[in-house]
Design a protein around this motif. Sequence first.
Motif, PDB file in Angstrom:
ATOM      1  N   PRO A 157      -3.751  -4.306  11.997  1.00 31.89           N
ATOM      2  CA  PRO A 157      -2.863  -2.971  11.420  1.00 31.89           C
ATOM      3  C   PRO A 157      -1.330  -3.306  11.165  1.00 31.89           C
ATOM      4  O   PRO A 157      -0.968  -2.387  10.657  1.00 31.89           O
ATOM      5  CB  PRO A 157      -3.367  -2.551  12.905  1.00 31.89           C
ATOM      6  N   LEU A 158      -0.808  -4.120  11.886  1.00 29.54           N
ATOM      7  CA  LEU A 158       0.624  -4.416  11.592  1.00 29.54           C
ATOM      8  C   LEU A 158       1.139  -4.776  10.273  1.00 29.54           C
ATOM      9  O   LEU A 158       2.093  -4.510   9.564  1.00 29.54           O
ATOM     10  CB  LEU A 158       1.242  -5.466  12.810  1.00 29.54           C
ATOM     11  N   THR A 159      -0.065  -5.655   9.659  1.00 31.32           N
ATOM     12  CA  THR A 159       0.301  -5.884   8.218  1.00 31.32           C
ATOM     13  C   THR A 159      -0.458  -5.079   7.305  1.00 31.32           C
ATOM     14  O   THR A 159      -0.606  -5.614   5.955  1.00 31.32           O
ATOM     15  CB  THR A 159      -0.059  -7.318   8.191  1.00 31.32           C
ATOM     16  N   PHE A 160      -0.961  -3.951   7.484  1.00 29.70           N
ATOM     17  CA  PHE A 160      -1.823  -3.155   6.678  1.00 29.70           C
ATOM     18  C   PHE A 160      -0.901  -2.863   5.336  1.00 29.70           C
ATOM     19  O   PHE A 160       0.122  -2.200   5.666  1.00 29.70           O
ATOM     20  CB  PHE A 160      -2.493  -1.841   7.517  1.00 29.70           C
ATOM     21  N   PRO A 161      -1.273  -2.950   4.511  1.00 31.54           N
ATOM     22  CA  PRO A 161      -0.313  -2.676   3.233  1.00 31.54           C
ATOM     23  C   PRO A 161      -0.220  -1.179   3.025  1.00 31.54           C
ATOM     24  O   PRO A 161      -1.361  -0.332   3.249  1.00 31.54           O
ATOM     25  CB  PRO A 161      -1.235  -3.152   2.044  1.00 31.54           C
ATOM     26  N   ALA A 162       1.197  -0.820   2.926  1.00 32.14           N
ATOM     27  CA  ALA A 162       1.562   0.563   2.561  1.00 32.14           C
ATOM     28  C   ALA A 162       0.724   1.203   1.370  1.00 32.14           C
ATOM     29  O   ALA A 162       0.483   2.557   1.620  1.00 32.14           O
ATOM     30  CB  ALA A 162       2.923   0.646   2.592  1.00 32.14           C
ATOM     31  N   GLU A 163       0.621   0.450   0.392  1.00 27.28           N
ATOM     32  CA  GLU A 163       0.023   1.087  -0.658  1.00 27.28           C
ATOM     33  C   GLU A 163      -1.384   1.657  -0.468  1.00 27.28           C
ATOM     34  O   GLU A 163      -1.963   2.790  -1.153  1.00 27.28           O
ATOM     35  CB  GLU A 163       0.070   0.345  -1.838  1.00 27.28           C
ATOM     36  N   ALA A 164      -2.059   0.962   0.375  1.00 25.56           N
ATOM     37  CA  ALA A 164      -3.478   1.388   0.662  1.00 25.56           C
ATOM     38  C   ALA A 164      -3.433   2.617   1.690  1.00 25.56           C
ATOM     39  O   ALA A 164      -4.593   3.184   1.795  1.00 25.56           O
ATOM     40  CB  ALA A 164      -4.430   0.322   1.338  1.00 25.56           C
ATOM     41  N   SER A 165      -2.459   2.898   2.062  1.00 22.49           N
ATOM     42  CA  SER A 165      -2.289   4.051   3.322  1.00 22.49           C
ATOM     43  C   SER A 165      -1.935   5.337   2.438  1.00 22.49           C
ATOM     44  O   SER A 165      -2.617   6.387   2.778  1.00 22.49           O
ATOM     45  CB  SER A 165      -1.159   4.042   4.132  1.00 22.49           C
ATOM     46  N   LYS A 166      -1.804   5.385   1.318  1.00 21.94           N
ATOM     47  CA  LYS A 166      -1.110   6.478   0.428  1.00 21.94           C
ATOM     48  C   LYS A 166      -2.575   6.853  -0.442  1.00 21.94           C
ATOM     49  O   LYS A 166      -3.055   7.926  -0.358  1.00 21.94           O
ATOM     50  CB  LYS A 166      -0.058   6.204  -0.634  1.00 21.94           C
ATOM     51  N   ASP A 167      -3.109   6.024  -1.378  1.00 22.41           N
ATOM     52  CA  ASP A 167      -4.319   6.318  -2.155  1.00 22.41           C
ATOM     53  C   ASP A 167      -4.949   5.440  -2.322  1.00 22.41           C
ATOM     54  O   ASP A 167      -4.616   4.254  -3.117  1.00 22.41           O
ATOM     55  CB  ASP A 167      -3.502   6.926  -3.419  1.00 22.41           C
ATOM     56  N   ARG A 168      -5.942   5.102  -1.435  1.00 20.74           N
ATOM     57  CA  ARG A 168      -6.815   3.876  -1.607  1.00 20.74           C
ATOM     58  C   ARG A 168      -7.758   3.802  -2.958  1.00 20.74           C
ATOM     59  O   ARG A 168      -8.097   2.800  -3.019  1.00 20.74           O
ATOM     60  CB  ARG A 168      -7.850   3.860  -0.257  1.00 20.74           C
ATOM     61  N   TYR A 169      -7.760   4.907  -3.514  1.00 21.59           N
ATOM     62  CA  TYR A 169      -8.913   4.764  -4.719  1.00 21.59           C
ATOM     63  C   TYR A 169      -8.034   3.931  -5.722  1.00 21.59           C
ATOM     64  O   TYR A 169      -8.592   2.953  -6.474  1.00 21.59           O
ATOM     65  CB  TYR A 169      -9.038   6.207  -5.269  1.00 21.59           C
ATOM     66  N   PHE A 170      -6.792   3.996  -5.960  1.00 22.71           N
ATOM     67  CA  PHE A 170      -6.148   3.250  -6.700  1.00 22.71           C
ATOM     68  C   PHE A 170      -5.934   1.674  -6.425  1.00 22.71           C
ATOM     69  O   PHE A 170      -5.800   0.755  -7.086  1.00 22.71           O
ATOM     70  CB  PHE A 170      -4.876   3.883  -7.161  1.00 22.71           C
TER      71      PHE A 170
END
Length: 329
Positions: A157-170
């Motif tokens: 969870p500490l390295t979870f990509p920020a871009e996947a937190s916003k809109d995982r579809y893309f």
Amino acid sequence: MVQLQGLGRVLCHPLTLAVVSLAGVFAAGRAEHEWLSVPFSLALVAALAGLLFLASGRLAFSVYLAWMGIAFVTVVSAIKFRLKGFSLHFYDTVFVSRDPEVYRFLLGSYLHLIAPVIIALGLGIGAAVLLFRIDRKIGWPVSARVLVMAALVVLVPLTFPAEASKDRYFYYMQGRHMSAFFVSLLDLHNLVVESGFEKRLQAVAPQPPFADTVDCGDRADLPDVFFVLSESQSDPGYFPQVGNGAGFLQRFAPGAGTPHQMQVETFGGGTWITNLSLMTGLSATDFGWRSPYLTITLQDKGRRSLAGGAGALRISDCRDDADGLFVRQ
């Protein structure tokens, strides 16, 4: 047997493990197409290795098996992305894998891709069994292995990509072959959390049909068939999992004509691919990784089309048209 033991000592040597892991780091960069999501991918490998080490007590076996497991998922995701433009998703195992027609289609059309993956999987299992027998247990107590595993799992969870937190579809459309499947596990809550969709369906009141007051000219010149593409909606009656969905669109039935379901070969991807297949009769799947770009590469190369008849086929890109395709005489 002596040679096998010698090979085992080389493979289990800490320097060999370091070299293999370093090579895996660079491979992760290529699989993810950028380095921002690589720390998360490496954290997945480390967490899996920690779990295997807790269960087996064998360090080399755990590291190698973790790399092989993540590599297998990465290869499958890369193949799917190359064909469909969408990475491997957990929903593939929930919905698609339960349809026997899918297996017949895949085996009939993509056996040349499936066979090497199955062979590699078999070789990997054999190598894992061999490593398990060769590698010796490290005399660490269970409590120490639990602490190691916990420390490695926390990295995920500490390295979870920020871009996947916003809109995982893309995120699934950007070629993150190594991490996309594991990111998609966050979508599991959609399968267990009850939504208010059915309540909204029940609350929709029947609507009268639109008044037929529009003059479209001579009816003899009008098309016999209209194709309606609903970009962001579908008839819930097509999905038996949705209760009270049957008959929803009948509340908005047209005053004349009978609607029928149209089946296309693409789903969950670019709308322009569906339009192109319909208008040209070409299967975008036959073009492999080029399918998202056919609206550009096929421009002026078609002589006949469904809507235009004889004449050059002109295809726009998605910047000119929301659906990405139009036909002119």
